[in-house]
Motif scaffolding. Structure first.
Motif, PDB file in Angstrom:
ATOM      1  N   THR A   1       0.853  -1.182   0.000  1.00 52.77           N
ATOM      2  CA  THR A   1       0.000   0.000   0.000  1.00 52.77           C
ATOM      3  C   THR A   1       0.886   1.228   0.000  1.00 52.77           C
ATOM      4  O   THR A   1       1.916   1.263   0.657  1.00 52.77           O
ATOM      5  CB  THR A   1      -0.922   0.037   1.233  1.00 52.77           C
ATOM      6  N   PHE A   2       0.483   2.172  -0.771  1.00 51.04           N
ATOM      7  CA  PHE A   2       1.226   3.414  -0.873  1.00 51.04           C
ATOM      8  C   PHE A   2       0.243   4.554  -0.784  1.00 51.04           C
ATOM      9  O   PHE A   2      -0.706   4.627  -1.538  1.00 51.04           O
ATOM     10  CB  PHE A   2       1.987   3.482  -2.202  1.00 51.04           C
ATOM     11  N   LYS A   3       0.464   5.408   0.158  1.00 50.59           N
ATOM     12  CA  LYS A   3      -0.368   6.598   0.277  1.00 50.59           C
ATOM     13  C   LYS A   3       0.497   7.791  -0.076  1.00 50.59           C
ATOM     14  O   LYS A   3       1.501   8.059   0.570  1.00 50.59           O
ATOM     15  CB  LYS A   3      -0.909   6.732   1.700  1.00 50.59           C
ATOM     16  N   ALA A   4       0.104   8.444  -1.124  1.00 50.10           N
ATOM     17  CA  ALA A   4       0.873   9.604  -1.566  1.00 50.10           C
ATOM     18  C   ALA A   4       0.825  10.691  -0.502  1.00 50.10           C
ATOM     19  O   ALA A   4      -0.206  10.924   0.110  1.00 50.10           O
ATOM     20  CB  ALA A   4       0.317  10.128  -2.884  1.00 50.10           C
ATOM     21  N   ARG A   5       1.967  11.301  -0.292  1.00 49.74           N
ATOM     22  CA  ARG A   5       2.012  12.414   0.654  1.00 49.74           C
ATOM     23  C   ARG A   5       1.300  13.612   0.058  1.00 49.74           C
ATOM     24  O   ARG A   5       1.417  13.891  -1.129  1.00 49.74           O
ATOM     25  CB  ARG A   5       3.443  12.824   0.940  1.00 49.74           C
ATOM     26  N   GLU A   6       0.594  14.279   0.899  1.00 49.73           N
ATOM     27  CA  GLU A   6      -0.038  15.509   0.468  1.00 49.73           C
ATOM     28  C   GLU A   6       0.796  16.664   0.997  1.00 49.73           C
ATOM     29  O   GLU A   6       0.979  16.796   2.203  1.00 49.73           O
ATOM     30  CB  GLU A   6      -1.458  15.596   1.005  1.00 49.73           C
ATOM     31  N   PHE A   7       1.331  17.427   0.080  1.00 50.89           N
ATOM     32  CA  PHE A   7       2.148  18.561   0.467  1.00 50.89           C
ATOM     33  C   PHE A   7       1.302  19.819   0.426  1.00 50.89           C
ATOM     34  O   PHE A   7       0.620  20.089  -0.551  1.00 50.89           O
ATOM     35  CB  PHE A   7       3.343  18.726  -0.482  1.00 50.89           C
ATOM     36  N   LYS A   8       1.376  20.552   1.503  1.00 49.55           N
ATOM     37  CA  LYS A   8       0.695  21.836   1.528  1.00 49.55           C
ATOM     38  C   LYS A   8       1.647  22.871   0.955  1.00 49.55           C
ATOM     39  O   LYS A   8       2.809  22.922   1.328  1.00 49.55           O
ATOM     40  CB  LYS A   8       0.328  22.217   2.957  1.00 49.55           C
ATOM     41  N   LYS A   9       1.132  23.646   0.044  1.00 57.11           N
ATOM     42  CA  LYS A   9       1.953  24.703  -0.518  1.00 57.11           C
ATOM     43  C   LYS A   9       2.019  25.831   0.497  1.00 57.11           C
ATOM     44  O   LYS A   9       1.016  26.418   0.854  1.00 57.11           O
ATOM     45  CB  LYS A   9       1.365  25.188  -1.830  1.00 57.11           C
ATOM     46  N   THR A  10       3.200  26.065   0.984  1.00 54.22           N
ATOM     47  CA  THR A  10       3.362  27.107   1.993  1.00 54.22           C
ATOM     48  C   THR A  10       3.781  28.398   1.314  1.00 54.22           C
ATOM     49  O   THR A  10       4.523  28.376   0.336  1.00 54.22           O
ATOM     50  CB  THR A  10       4.430  26.717   3.032  1.00 54.22           C
ATOM     51  N   PRO A  11       3.302  29.504   1.825  1.00 53.19           N
ATOM     52  CA  PRO A  11       3.704  30.768   1.216  1.00 53.19           C
ATOM     53  C   PRO A  11       5.195  30.991   1.414  1.00 53.19           C
ATOM     54  O   PRO A  11       5.735  30.748   2.479  1.00 53.19           O
ATOM     55  CB  PRO A  11       2.870  31.811   1.964  1.00 53.19           C
ATOM     56  N   GLN A  12       5.849  31.442   0.376  1.00 55.29           N
ATOM     57  CA  GLN A  12       7.285  31.682   0.422  1.00 55.29           C
ATOM     58  C   GLN A  12       7.601  33.076   0.972  1.00 55.29           C
ATOM     59  O   GLN A  12       8.665  33.330   1.478  1.00 55.29           O
ATOM     60  CB  GLN A  12       7.875  31.580  -0.984  1.00 55.29           C
ATOM     61  N   CYS A  13       6.650  33.991   0.827  1.00 54.91           N
ATOM     62  CA  CYS A  13       6.897  35.401   1.108  1.00 54.91           C
ATOM     63  C   CYS A  13       5.957  35.903   2.197  1.00 54.91           C
ATOM     64  O   CYS A  13       4.816  35.478   2.281  1.00 54.91           O
ATOM     65  CB  CYS A  13       6.660  36.169  -0.190  1.00 54.91           C
ATOM     66  N   VAL A  14       6.473  36.832   3.001  1.00 58.90           N
ATOM     67  CA  VAL A  14       5.640  37.505   3.999  1.00 58.90           C
ATOM     68  C   VAL A  14       5.246  38.884   3.465  1.00 58.90           C
ATOM     69  O   VAL A  14       4.062  39.197   3.388  1.00 58.90           O
ATOM     70  CB  VAL A  14       6.374  37.618   5.356  1.00 58.90           C
ATOM     71  N   ALA A  15       6.230  39.704   3.089  1.00 57.70           N
ATOM     72  CA  ALA A  15       5.938  41.054   2.565  1.00 57.70           C
ATOM     73  C   ALA A  15       7.218  41.762   2.153  1.00 57.70           C
ATOM     74  O   ALA A  15       8.326  41.334   2.476  1.00 57.70           O
ATOM     75  CB  ALA A  15       5.224  41.886   3.631  1.00 57.70           C
ATOM     76  N   TRP A  16       7.032  42.873   1.439  1.00 61.45           N
ATOM     77  CA  TRP A  16       8.113  43.817   1.181  1.00 61.45           C
ATOM     78  C   TRP A  16       8.120  44.806   2.331  1.00 61.45           C
ATOM     79  O   TRP A  16       7.080  45.339   2.722  1.00 61.45           O
ATOM     80  CB  TRP A  16       7.886  44.557  -0.133  1.00 61.45           C
ATOM     81  N   ARG A  17       9.296  45.055   2.889  1.00 68.65           N
ATOM     82  CA  ARG A  17       9.438  46.015   3.983  1.00 68.65           C
ATOM     83  C   ARG A  17      10.272  47.189   3.478  1.00 68.65           C
ATOM     84  O   ARG A  17      11.466  47.041   3.181  1.00 68.65           O
ATOM     85  CB  ARG A  17      10.119  45.363   5.199  1.00 68.65           C
ATOM     86  N   GLN A  18       9.629  48.341   3.356  1.00 69.53           N
ATOM     87  CA  GLN A  18      10.283  49.538   2.824  1.00 69.53           C
ATOM     88  C   GLN A  18      11.182  50.172   3.884  1.00 69.53           C
ATOM     89  O   GLN A  18      10.834  50.193   5.072  1.00 69.53           O
ATOM     90  CB  GLN A  18       9.215  50.548   2.392  1.00 69.53           C
ATOM     91  N   THR A  19      12.337  50.694   3.436  1.00 70.25           N
ATOM     92  CA  THR A  19      13.245  51.410   4.337  1.00 70.25           C
ATOM     93  C   THR A  19      13.556  52.793   3.747  1.00 70.25           C
ATOM     94  O   THR A  19      13.275  53.065   2.580  1.00 70.25           O
ATOM     95  CB  THR A  19      14.566  50.636   4.547  1.00 70.25           C
TER      96      THR A  19
END
Length: 122
Positions: free
Chosen positions: A42-60
């Motif tokens: 038996t093989f149960k495929a892993r379910e990968f959650k797509k996680t956000p790569q980015c939080v935000a642009w922080r202006q300086t």
């Protein structure tokens, strides 16, 4: 057909297996208490959650990514960041990628930068 017991002695009656097909041999083995069923893999495929790569642009301020923050000019991950902006992309893995105004660069988004950091590191 002979079986070897736990003491290494041969047991059982001699049976000519040449007259049996595969199913007949299986029945004979089952009569001796030997299971012939192959466990189903038996093989149960892993379910990968797509996680956000980015939080935000922080202006300086002052064209310096290490200068004081200008939160009113922060941008979302999908907003274009232009070469006249300084600041940093805050990525979900806790890394930051710094950008000054002095760099000649094409517009980009922090989502792109956080997803492909090697292409955006100076």
């Amino acid at each position: 057909m002979h079986f070897i017991n736990e003491y290494g002695k041969q047991e059982g009656q001699r049976i000519d297996l040449s007259r049996y097909d595969g199913n007949g041999i299986v029945r004979l083995l089952n009569q001796q208490g030997i299971t012939t069923a192959t466990p189903r893999m038996t093989f149960k495929a892993r379910e990968f959650k797509k996680t956000p790569q980015c939080v935000a642009w922080r202006q300086t301020a002052n064209c310096n990514p290490r200068s004081s923050r200008v939160p009113t000019e922060d941008a979302s991950c999908s907003d274009d960041i232009y070469s006249n902006q300084s600041g940093f992309c805050e990525c979900a893995d806790k890394t930051t990628m710094l950008f000054s105004c002095e760099e000649a660069r094409a517009p980009f988004t922090c989502q792109e930068a956080c997803s492909h950091p090697n292409e955006y590191r100076s």
